[in-house]
Motif scaffolding. Structure first.
Motif, PDB file in Angstrom:
ATOM      1  N   GLY A   1       0.806  -1.233   0.000  1.00  0.00           N
ATOM      2  CA  GLY A   1       0.000   0.000   0.000  1.00  0.00           C
ATOM      3  C   GLY A   1       0.828   1.266   0.000  1.00  0.00           C
ATOM      4  N   LEU A   2       2.109   1.178  -0.368  1.00  0.00           N
ATOM      5  CA  LEU A   2       2.943   2.385  -0.409  1.00  0.00           C
ATOM      6  C   LEU A   2       2.582   3.199  -1.652  1.00  0.00           C
ATOM      7  N   GLU A   3       2.223   4.452  -1.446  1.00  0.00           N
ATOM      8  CA  GLU A   3       1.791   5.283  -2.578  1.00  0.00           C
ATOM      9  C   GLU A   3       2.946   6.042  -3.221  1.00  0.00           C
ATOM     10  N   SER A   4       3.760   6.702  -2.393  1.00  0.00           N
ATOM     11  CA  SER A   4       4.891   7.472  -2.941  1.00  0.00           C
ATOM     12  C   SER A   4       6.172   7.120  -2.201  1.00  0.00           C
ATOM     13  N   PRO A   5       6.583   5.854  -2.279  1.00  0.00           N
ATOM     14  CA  PRO A   5       7.768   5.479  -1.505  1.00  0.00           C
ATOM     15  C   PRO A   5       9.047   6.034  -2.125  1.00  0.00           C
ATOM     16  N   VAL A   6       9.935   6.531  -1.255  1.00  0.00           N
ATOM     17  CA  VAL A   6      11.256   6.993  -1.706  1.00  0.00           C
ATOM     18  C   VAL A   6      12.316   6.217  -0.929  1.00  0.00           C
TER      19      VAL A   6
ATOM     20  N   LEU B   1       5.219   9.020  12.797  1.00  0.00           N
ATOM     21  CA  LEU B   1       6.017   7.796  12.783  1.00  0.00           C
ATOM     22  C   LEU B   1       5.302   6.747  11.926  1.00  0.00           C
ATOM     23  N   GLY B   2       5.930   5.589  11.765  1.00  0.00           N
ATOM     24  CA  GLY B   2       5.284   4.510  11.013  1.00  0.00           C
ATOM     25  C   GLY B   2       5.405   4.652   9.514  1.00  0.00           C
ATOM     26  N   ARG B   3       6.307   5.523   9.055  1.00  0.00           N
ATOM     27  CA  ARG B   3       6.435   5.756   7.613  1.00  0.00           C
ATOM     28  C   ARG B   3       7.722   5.179   7.026  1.00  0.00           C
ATOM     29  N   VAL B   4       8.551   4.566   7.885  1.00  0.00           N
ATOM     30  CA  VAL B   4       9.829   4.035   7.404  1.00  0.00           C
ATOM     31  C   VAL B   4       9.818   2.514   7.478  1.00  0.00           C
ATOM     32  N   LEU B   5      10.334   1.901   6.431  1.00  0.00           N
ATOM     33  CA  LEU B   5      10.317   0.444   6.303  1.00  0.00           C
ATOM     34  C   LEU B   5      11.682  -0.019   5.814  1.00  0.00           C
ATOM     35  N   GLY B   6      12.262  -0.984   6.531  1.00  0.00           N
ATOM     36  CA  GLY B   6      13.544  -1.537   6.107  1.00  0.00           C
ATOM     37  C   GLY B   6      13.343  -2.802   5.285  1.00  0.00           C
ATOM     38  N   PHE B   7      14.135  -2.937   4.238  1.00  0.00           N
ATOM     39  CA  PHE B   7      14.186  -4.163   3.437  1.00  0.00           C
ATOM     40  C   PHE B   7      15.563  -4.767   3.699  1.00  0.00           C
ATOM     41  N   TRP B   8      15.614  -5.936   4.298  1.00  0.00           N
ATOM     42  CA  TRP B   8      16.888  -6.555   4.705  1.00  0.00           C
ATOM     43  C   TRP B   8      17.038  -7.864   3.942  1.00  0.00           C
ATOM     44  N   ILE B   9      18.050  -7.939   3.094  1.00  0.00           N
ATOM     45  CA  ILE B   9      18.213  -9.084   2.190  1.00  0.00           C
ATOM     46  C   ILE B   9      19.422  -9.912   2.617  1.00  0.00           C
ATOM     47  N   ALA B  10      19.204 -11.191   2.897  1.00  0.00           N
ATOM     48  CA  ALA B  10      20.302 -12.082   3.269  1.00  0.00           C
ATOM     49  C   ALA B  10      21.025 -12.535   2.005  1.00  0.00           C
ATOM     50  N   LEU B  11      22.299 -12.197   1.882  1.00  0.00           N
ATOM     51  CA  LEU B  11      23.080 -12.611   0.712  1.00  0.00           C
ATOM     52  C   LEU B  11      23.804 -13.933   0.973  1.00  0.00           C
ATOM     53  N   GLU B  12      23.754 -14.358   2.234  1.00  0.00           N
ATOM     54  CA  GLU B  12      24.229 -15.686   2.649  1.00  0.00           C
ATOM     55  C   GLU B  12      23.260 -16.118   3.734  1.00  0.00           C
ATOM     56  N   ASP B  13      23.225 -17.405   4.048  1.00  0.00           N
ATOM     57  CA  ASP B  13      22.374 -17.849   5.149  1.00  0.00           C
ATOM     58  C   ASP B  13      22.733 -17.063   6.413  1.00  0.00           C
ATOM     59  N   ALA B  14      21.717 -16.531   7.087  1.00  0.00           N
ATOM     60  CA  ALA B  14      21.936 -15.857   8.375  1.00  0.00           C
ATOM     61  C   ALA B  14      21.455 -16.816   9.454  1.00  0.00           C
ATOM     62  N   THR B  15      22.374 -17.227  10.316  1.00  0.00           N
ATOM     63  CA  THR B  15      22.085 -18.284  11.294  1.00  0.00           C
ATOM     64  C   THR B  15      22.327 -17.773  12.714  1.00  0.00           C
TER      65      THR B  15
ATOM     66  N   LYS C   1       4.217  10.352   1.055  1.00  0.00           N
ATOM     67  CA  LYS C   1       2.912  11.014   1.043  1.00  0.00           C
ATOM     68  C   LYS C   1       2.511  11.403   2.478  1.00  0.00           C
ATOM     69  N   ASP C   2       2.231  12.688   2.675  1.00  0.00           N
ATOM     70  CA  ASP C   2       1.804  13.208   3.982  1.00  0.00           C
ATOM     71  C   ASP C   2       2.812  12.917   5.101  1.00  0.00           C
ATOM     72  N   THR C   3       4.084  12.925   4.765  1.00  0.00           N
ATOM     73  CA  THR C   3       5.115  12.622   5.765  1.00  0.00           C
ATOM     74  C   THR C   3       6.161  13.720   5.756  1.00  0.00           C
ATOM     75  N   SER C   4       6.638  14.110   6.937  1.00  0.00           N
ATOM     76  CA  SER C   4       7.783  15.016   6.908  1.00  0.00           C
ATOM     77  C   SER C   4       9.001  14.320   7.506  1.00  0.00           C
ATOM     78  N   TRP C   5      10.104  14.457   6.775  1.00  0.00           N
ATOM     79  CA  TRP C   5      11.396  13.889   7.152  1.00  0.00           C
ATOM     80  C   TRP C   5      12.071  14.893   8.078  1.00  0.00           C
ATOM     81  N   SER C   6      12.551  14.449   9.239  1.00  0.00           N
ATOM     82  CA  SER C   6      13.099  15.401  10.202  1.00  0.00           C
ATOM     83  C   SER C   6      14.382  16.061   9.705  1.00  0.00           C
ATOM     84  N   LYS C   7      14.416  17.396   9.825  1.00  0.00           N
ATOM     85  CA  LYS C   7      15.610  18.180   9.463  1.00  0.00           C
ATOM     86  C   LYS C   7      16.761  17.873  10.428  1.00  0.00           C
ATOM     87  N   GLU C   8      16.438  17.234  11.544  1.00  0.00           N
ATOM     88  CA  GLU C   8      17.484  16.921  12.525  1.00  0.00           C
ATOM     89  C   GLU C   8      18.125  15.552  12.298  1.00  0.00           C
TER      90      GLU C   8
END
Length: 291
Positions: free
Chosen positions: A131-136, A167-181, A268-275
């Protein structure tokens, strides 16, 4: 195949993270690993890593050099090293490719292989399903978790570093390039810990202060027994809510645990903190995920 609510699997709403095994192929993982070796082969070791650690003044210059190097890395491909890999003259005690902790923060923008993966049709399709409309894309990192010395990552929430309103507007995509055990330092999460906001923020320090960033608030002590390990095989993707508490342990094994990770913000409708330490620049405004 997953039960879905507003396009998002229930599990993600519930836990604050979601494991998607075999999202990328082995060949895609290998292409990222091969590419990073090329990047390392061409690496210039940053001068602040080469400063001799003698006088207090030099240490300050070195810290300043490190902080500038970090603070201005948002729109570049830069190298960060594990502790204890250089001698006092700034020479590597171990081969340089074994000493790197991570490479960040704009691989997604400037490296053809990582750019293609980040904007791949399956990532874009997943963004739409979520449901991400304008993801950057705000940043990316290649993490090595070197055998024997890959440091622990203490419990944290990504929104501490990448703060938005709301809050709630940031999403991490974490890709395992080797098995993570369990042995080589897989991620651990506290399921459901993404629902009570954040307790700490890392902000840019005011100019003239000795450090480049400072923390507001504090990280609570989390009981160890609340964390569950999330091992994942090569090619798997973990979606990470910006406020879920997670960590990884020291890699004590003889195997590395390479991962490529990037963070997306719903603009969309999110402000990124200047700090925030990380800021879009004229050279690199945050690129749209959808191309």
């Amino acid at each position: 195949h997953l039960p879905v609510h507003n396009g998002v699997p229930f599990q993600f709403h519930e836990d604050g993270f979601l494991v998607l095994e075999h999202f990328f192929t082995a060949a895609e993982c290998d292409s990222m690993r091969d590419q990073i070796q090329r990047v390392i082969a061409e690496m210039e070791v940053p001068p602040h890593c080469r400063t001799e650690f003698s006088t207090k003044e030099k240490e300050q210059l070195q810290a300043q050099g490190s902080s500038d190097y970090f603070l201005t890395s948002g729109d570049k491909i830069r190298f960060f090293f594990e502790k204890g890999v250089l001698d006092e003259k700034g020479n590597f005690l171990i081969p340089k490719e074994k000493s790197i902790s991570k490479i960040g923060h704009a691989l997604h923008a400037y490296d053809p292989v990582f750019k293609q993966i980040t904007h791949s049709s399956k990532v874009q399709e997943l963004g739409r399903k979520l449901g991400l409309e304008s993801p950057v894309i705000v940043q990316s990192m290649y993490i090595f978790k070197q055998p024997g010395i890959g440091g622990e990552v203490t419990p944290h929430q990504d929104a501490t570093f990448l703060y938005t309103e709301p809050l709630g507007r940031v999403l991490g995509f974490w890709i395992a390039l080797e098995d993570a055990t369990l042995e080589n330092g897989c991620l651990w999460f506290i399921p459901g810990s993404h629902t009570s906001g954040i307790t700490r923020r890392m902000v840019r320090a005011s100019p003239g202060t000795s450090t480049c960033v400072e923390f507001i608030g504090s990280e609570p002590t989390y009981e160890d027994n609340r964390f569950i390990p999330v091992p994942i095989s090569k090619g798997g993707l973990i979606l990470i809510h910006g406020e879920v508490v997670h960590k990884s342990e020291l890699n004590t094994s003889e195997l590395s645990r390479h991962a490529f990770t990037f963070h997306v913000m719903e603009a969309k409708d999110t402000s990124w903190s200047k700090e925030n330490w990380l800021q879009p620049t004229p050279e690199l405004p945050f690129p749209s995920l959808y191309t």
